[in-house]
Scaffold this motif. Structure first.
Motif, PDB file in Angstrom:
ATOM      1  N   HIS A   5      16.560 -23.076  93.769  1.00 31.27           N
ATOM      2  CA  HIS A   5      17.361 -22.123  94.532  1.00 31.27           C
ATOM      3  C   HIS A   5      16.683 -20.757  94.462  1.00 31.27           C
ATOM      4  O   HIS A   5      15.894 -20.492  93.566  1.00 31.27           O
ATOM      5  CB  HIS A   5      18.791 -22.049  94.003  1.00 31.27           C
ATOM      6  N   THR A   7      16.781 -17.016  93.659  1.00 30.47           N
ATOM      7  CA  THR A   7      17.588 -16.135  92.816  1.00 30.47           C
ATOM      8  C   THR A   7      17.906 -14.849  93.559  1.00 30.47           C
ATOM      9  O   THR A   7      17.066 -14.288  94.256  1.00 30.47           O
ATOM     10  CB  THR A   7      16.856 -15.794  91.513  1.00 30.47           C
ATOM     11  N   THR A   8      19.126 -14.402  93.395  1.00 30.07           N
ATOM     12  CA  THR A   8      19.563 -13.164  94.041  1.00 30.07           C
ATOM     13  C   THR A   8      19.867 -12.069  93.030  1.00 30.07           C
ATOM     14  O   THR A   8      20.153 -10.948  93.406  1.00 30.07           O
ATOM     15  CB  THR A   8      20.815 -13.423  94.895  1.00 30.07           C
ATOM     16  N   SER A   9      19.849 -12.416  91.748  1.00 28.05           N
ATOM     17  CA  SER A   9      20.105 -11.440  90.700  1.00 28.05           C
ATOM     18  C   SER A   9      19.465 -11.940  89.423  1.00 28.05           C
ATOM     19  O   SER A   9      19.029 -13.099  89.331  1.00 28.05           O
ATOM     20  CB  SER A   9      21.615 -11.247  90.486  1.00 28.05           C
ATOM     21  N   SER A  11      20.914 -12.610  86.583  1.00 30.79           N
ATOM     22  CA  SER A  11      21.684 -13.676  85.946  1.00 30.79           C
ATOM     23  C   SER A  11      21.603 -14.994  86.700  1.00 30.79           C
ATOM     24  O   SER A  11      21.825 -16.061  86.111  1.00 30.79           O
ATOM     25  CB  SER A  11      23.154 -13.254  85.816  1.00 30.79           C
ATOM     26  N   SER A  12      21.278 -14.960  88.008  1.00 32.74           N
ATOM     27  CA  SER A  12      21.194 -16.208  88.756  1.00 32.74           C
ATOM     28  C   SER A  12      19.949 -17.010  88.392  1.00 32.74           C
ATOM     29  O   SER A  12      19.792 -18.145  88.826  1.00 32.74           O
ATOM     30  CB  SER A  12      21.221 -15.931  90.263  1.00 32.74           C
ATOM     31  N   ARG A  13      19.078 -16.432  87.571  1.00 34.54           N
ATOM     32  CA  ARG A  13      17.913 -17.165  87.093  1.00 34.54           C
ATOM     33  C   ARG A  13      18.266 -18.083  85.927  1.00 34.54           C
ATOM     34  O   ARG A  13      17.477 -18.940  85.548  1.00 34.54           O
ATOM     35  CB  ARG A  13      16.818 -16.195  86.646  1.00 34.54           C
ATOM     36  N   GLY A  17      24.430 -19.358  84.710  1.00 30.41           N
ATOM     37  CA  GLY A  17      24.621 -17.940  84.406  1.00 30.41           C
ATOM     38  C   GLY A  17      24.568 -17.621  82.924  1.00 30.41           C
ATOM     39  O   GLY A  17      24.952 -16.524  82.515  1.00 30.41           O
ATOM     40  N   TRP A  41      20.652  -8.729  80.614  1.00 25.92           N
ATOM     41  CA  TRP A  41      21.221  -8.664  81.968  1.00 25.92           C
ATOM     42  C   TRP A  41      21.075  -7.277  82.581  1.00 25.92           C
ATOM     43  O   TRP A  41      20.694  -7.127  83.744  1.00 25.92           O
ATOM     44  CB  TRP A  41      22.710  -9.038  81.911  1.00 25.92           C
TER      45      TRP A  41
END
Length: 225
Positions: A5, A7-9, A11-13, A17, A41
Motif C-alpha cells: 500500500h 503510505t500517507t503518513s 504511522s501508516s508505514r 499502526g 511518530w
C-alpha cells in the motif's frame, strides 16, 4: 500472497499502526514505550544534546527513553526518582511541582514534555506556568492528555486553541498504540521546523558511506535491545 500500500503518513508505514518497539530490560515502566513511540511518530526536530524539561517525570520510564535518544532531561516531579535515572549524568531532578519551578532552573531547556496523571486542563495550565517563567524560547511541546472521561474530547478544540495561543502553530494529536485512554499532543512553532529537520537529515544521509551490511537483513527497531 504479497500485499502493498502507499503510505500517507509516518504511522501508516507500521502494520496496524503499531511501531515495532520492544521494552528494553533496563526500562523502569512501560511509559518508556509511549515516549519512544511519541518521538518516532512526531518526528520532532530534536538534536543530540538538546535539553528537555519533563513534567511528571516519576517513576522514570519516559525520562529513560529521552536519555536513550541522547537528549538531556530536567525531570520535574515532587516524588523521589529511582537511582537508575538520577545517576545518569544527563539527568537533573527538580523535586517540586511544576508551578513551583523557578525559570532560572530550566533556562537551558528548549523542549518541554509532560506526562502527568491529572486532567488535561491541569496539564495545560502547568505547562503554561512553565512557559510564563521560562527565560528562553521553548521550540516544541510533547504532552500526554489523560481522558478519564470520554466526554473530555468535547474540549479538544479548546485545548488546541490554548496551545496555539502560546505561539505554537503546528499542533498534532494522536492516540498512541502504546498509550491507553489518552492523547499525545505535539506542537511546534511552525511547520518550517520540520522542513529544516528533513533537509538536515537528507544532507547527513548523503554524506554517509556506502552500506556494508546485508541488504536482506532485518533492521532492529529503534530503541530495542
Amino acid at each position: 500472497w504479497v500485499g502493498c500500500h502507499v503510505t500517507t503518513s509516518r504511522s501508516s508505514r507500521w502494520p496496524g499502526g503499531v511501531p515495532s518497539l520492544a521494552l528494553p530490560d533496563h526500562a523502569l515502566a512501560r511509559a518508556y514505550l509511549k515516549m519512544s513511540e511519541a518521538l518516532l511518530w512526531s518526528a520532532l526536530p530534536v538534536s543530540r544534546g538538546d535539553w528537555v524539561v519533563e513534567l511528571g517525570s516519576a517513576p522514570g520510564g519516559s525520562a529513560q527513553a529521552l536519555l536513550d535518544h541522547q537528549l538531556k532531561v530536567i525531570g520535574v516531579d515532587p516524588a523521589e526518582m529511582p537511582a537508575e535515572v538520577t545517576s545518569q549524568p544527563d539527568f537533573e531532578h527538580i523535586r517540586r511541582r511544576a508551578r513551583e519551578v523557578p525559570g532560572r532552573a530550566i533556562r537551558h531547556a528548549t523542549w518541554l514534555a509532560a506526562d502527568m496523571n491529572v486532567p488535561p486542563q491541569q496539564t495545560l495550565d502547568d505547562v503554561q506556568a512553565i512557559l510564563d517563567r521560562h527565560e528562553g524560547p521553548i521550540r516544541g511541546l510533547l504532552l500526554t492528555l489523560k481522558l478519564a472521561d470520554w466526554k473530555l474530547v468535547d474540549d479538544l478544540s479548546g485545548w488546541i486553541a490554548q496551545v496555539q495561543s502560546w505561539g505554537f502553530r503546528d499542533v498534532r494529536l494522536r492516540q498512541l498504540a502504546f498509550s491507553r485512554r489518552e492523547l499525545c499532543l505535539v506542537a511546534l512553532r511552525s511547520r518550517g521546523q520540520r522542513r529544516v529537520r528533513r533537509r538536515s537529515t537528507r544532507a547527513a544521509a548523503s554524506q554517509r558511506s556506502v552500506r556494508t551490511d546485508n541488504p536482506r537483513e532485518s533492521v532492529p527497531a529503534p530503541n530495542s535491545t
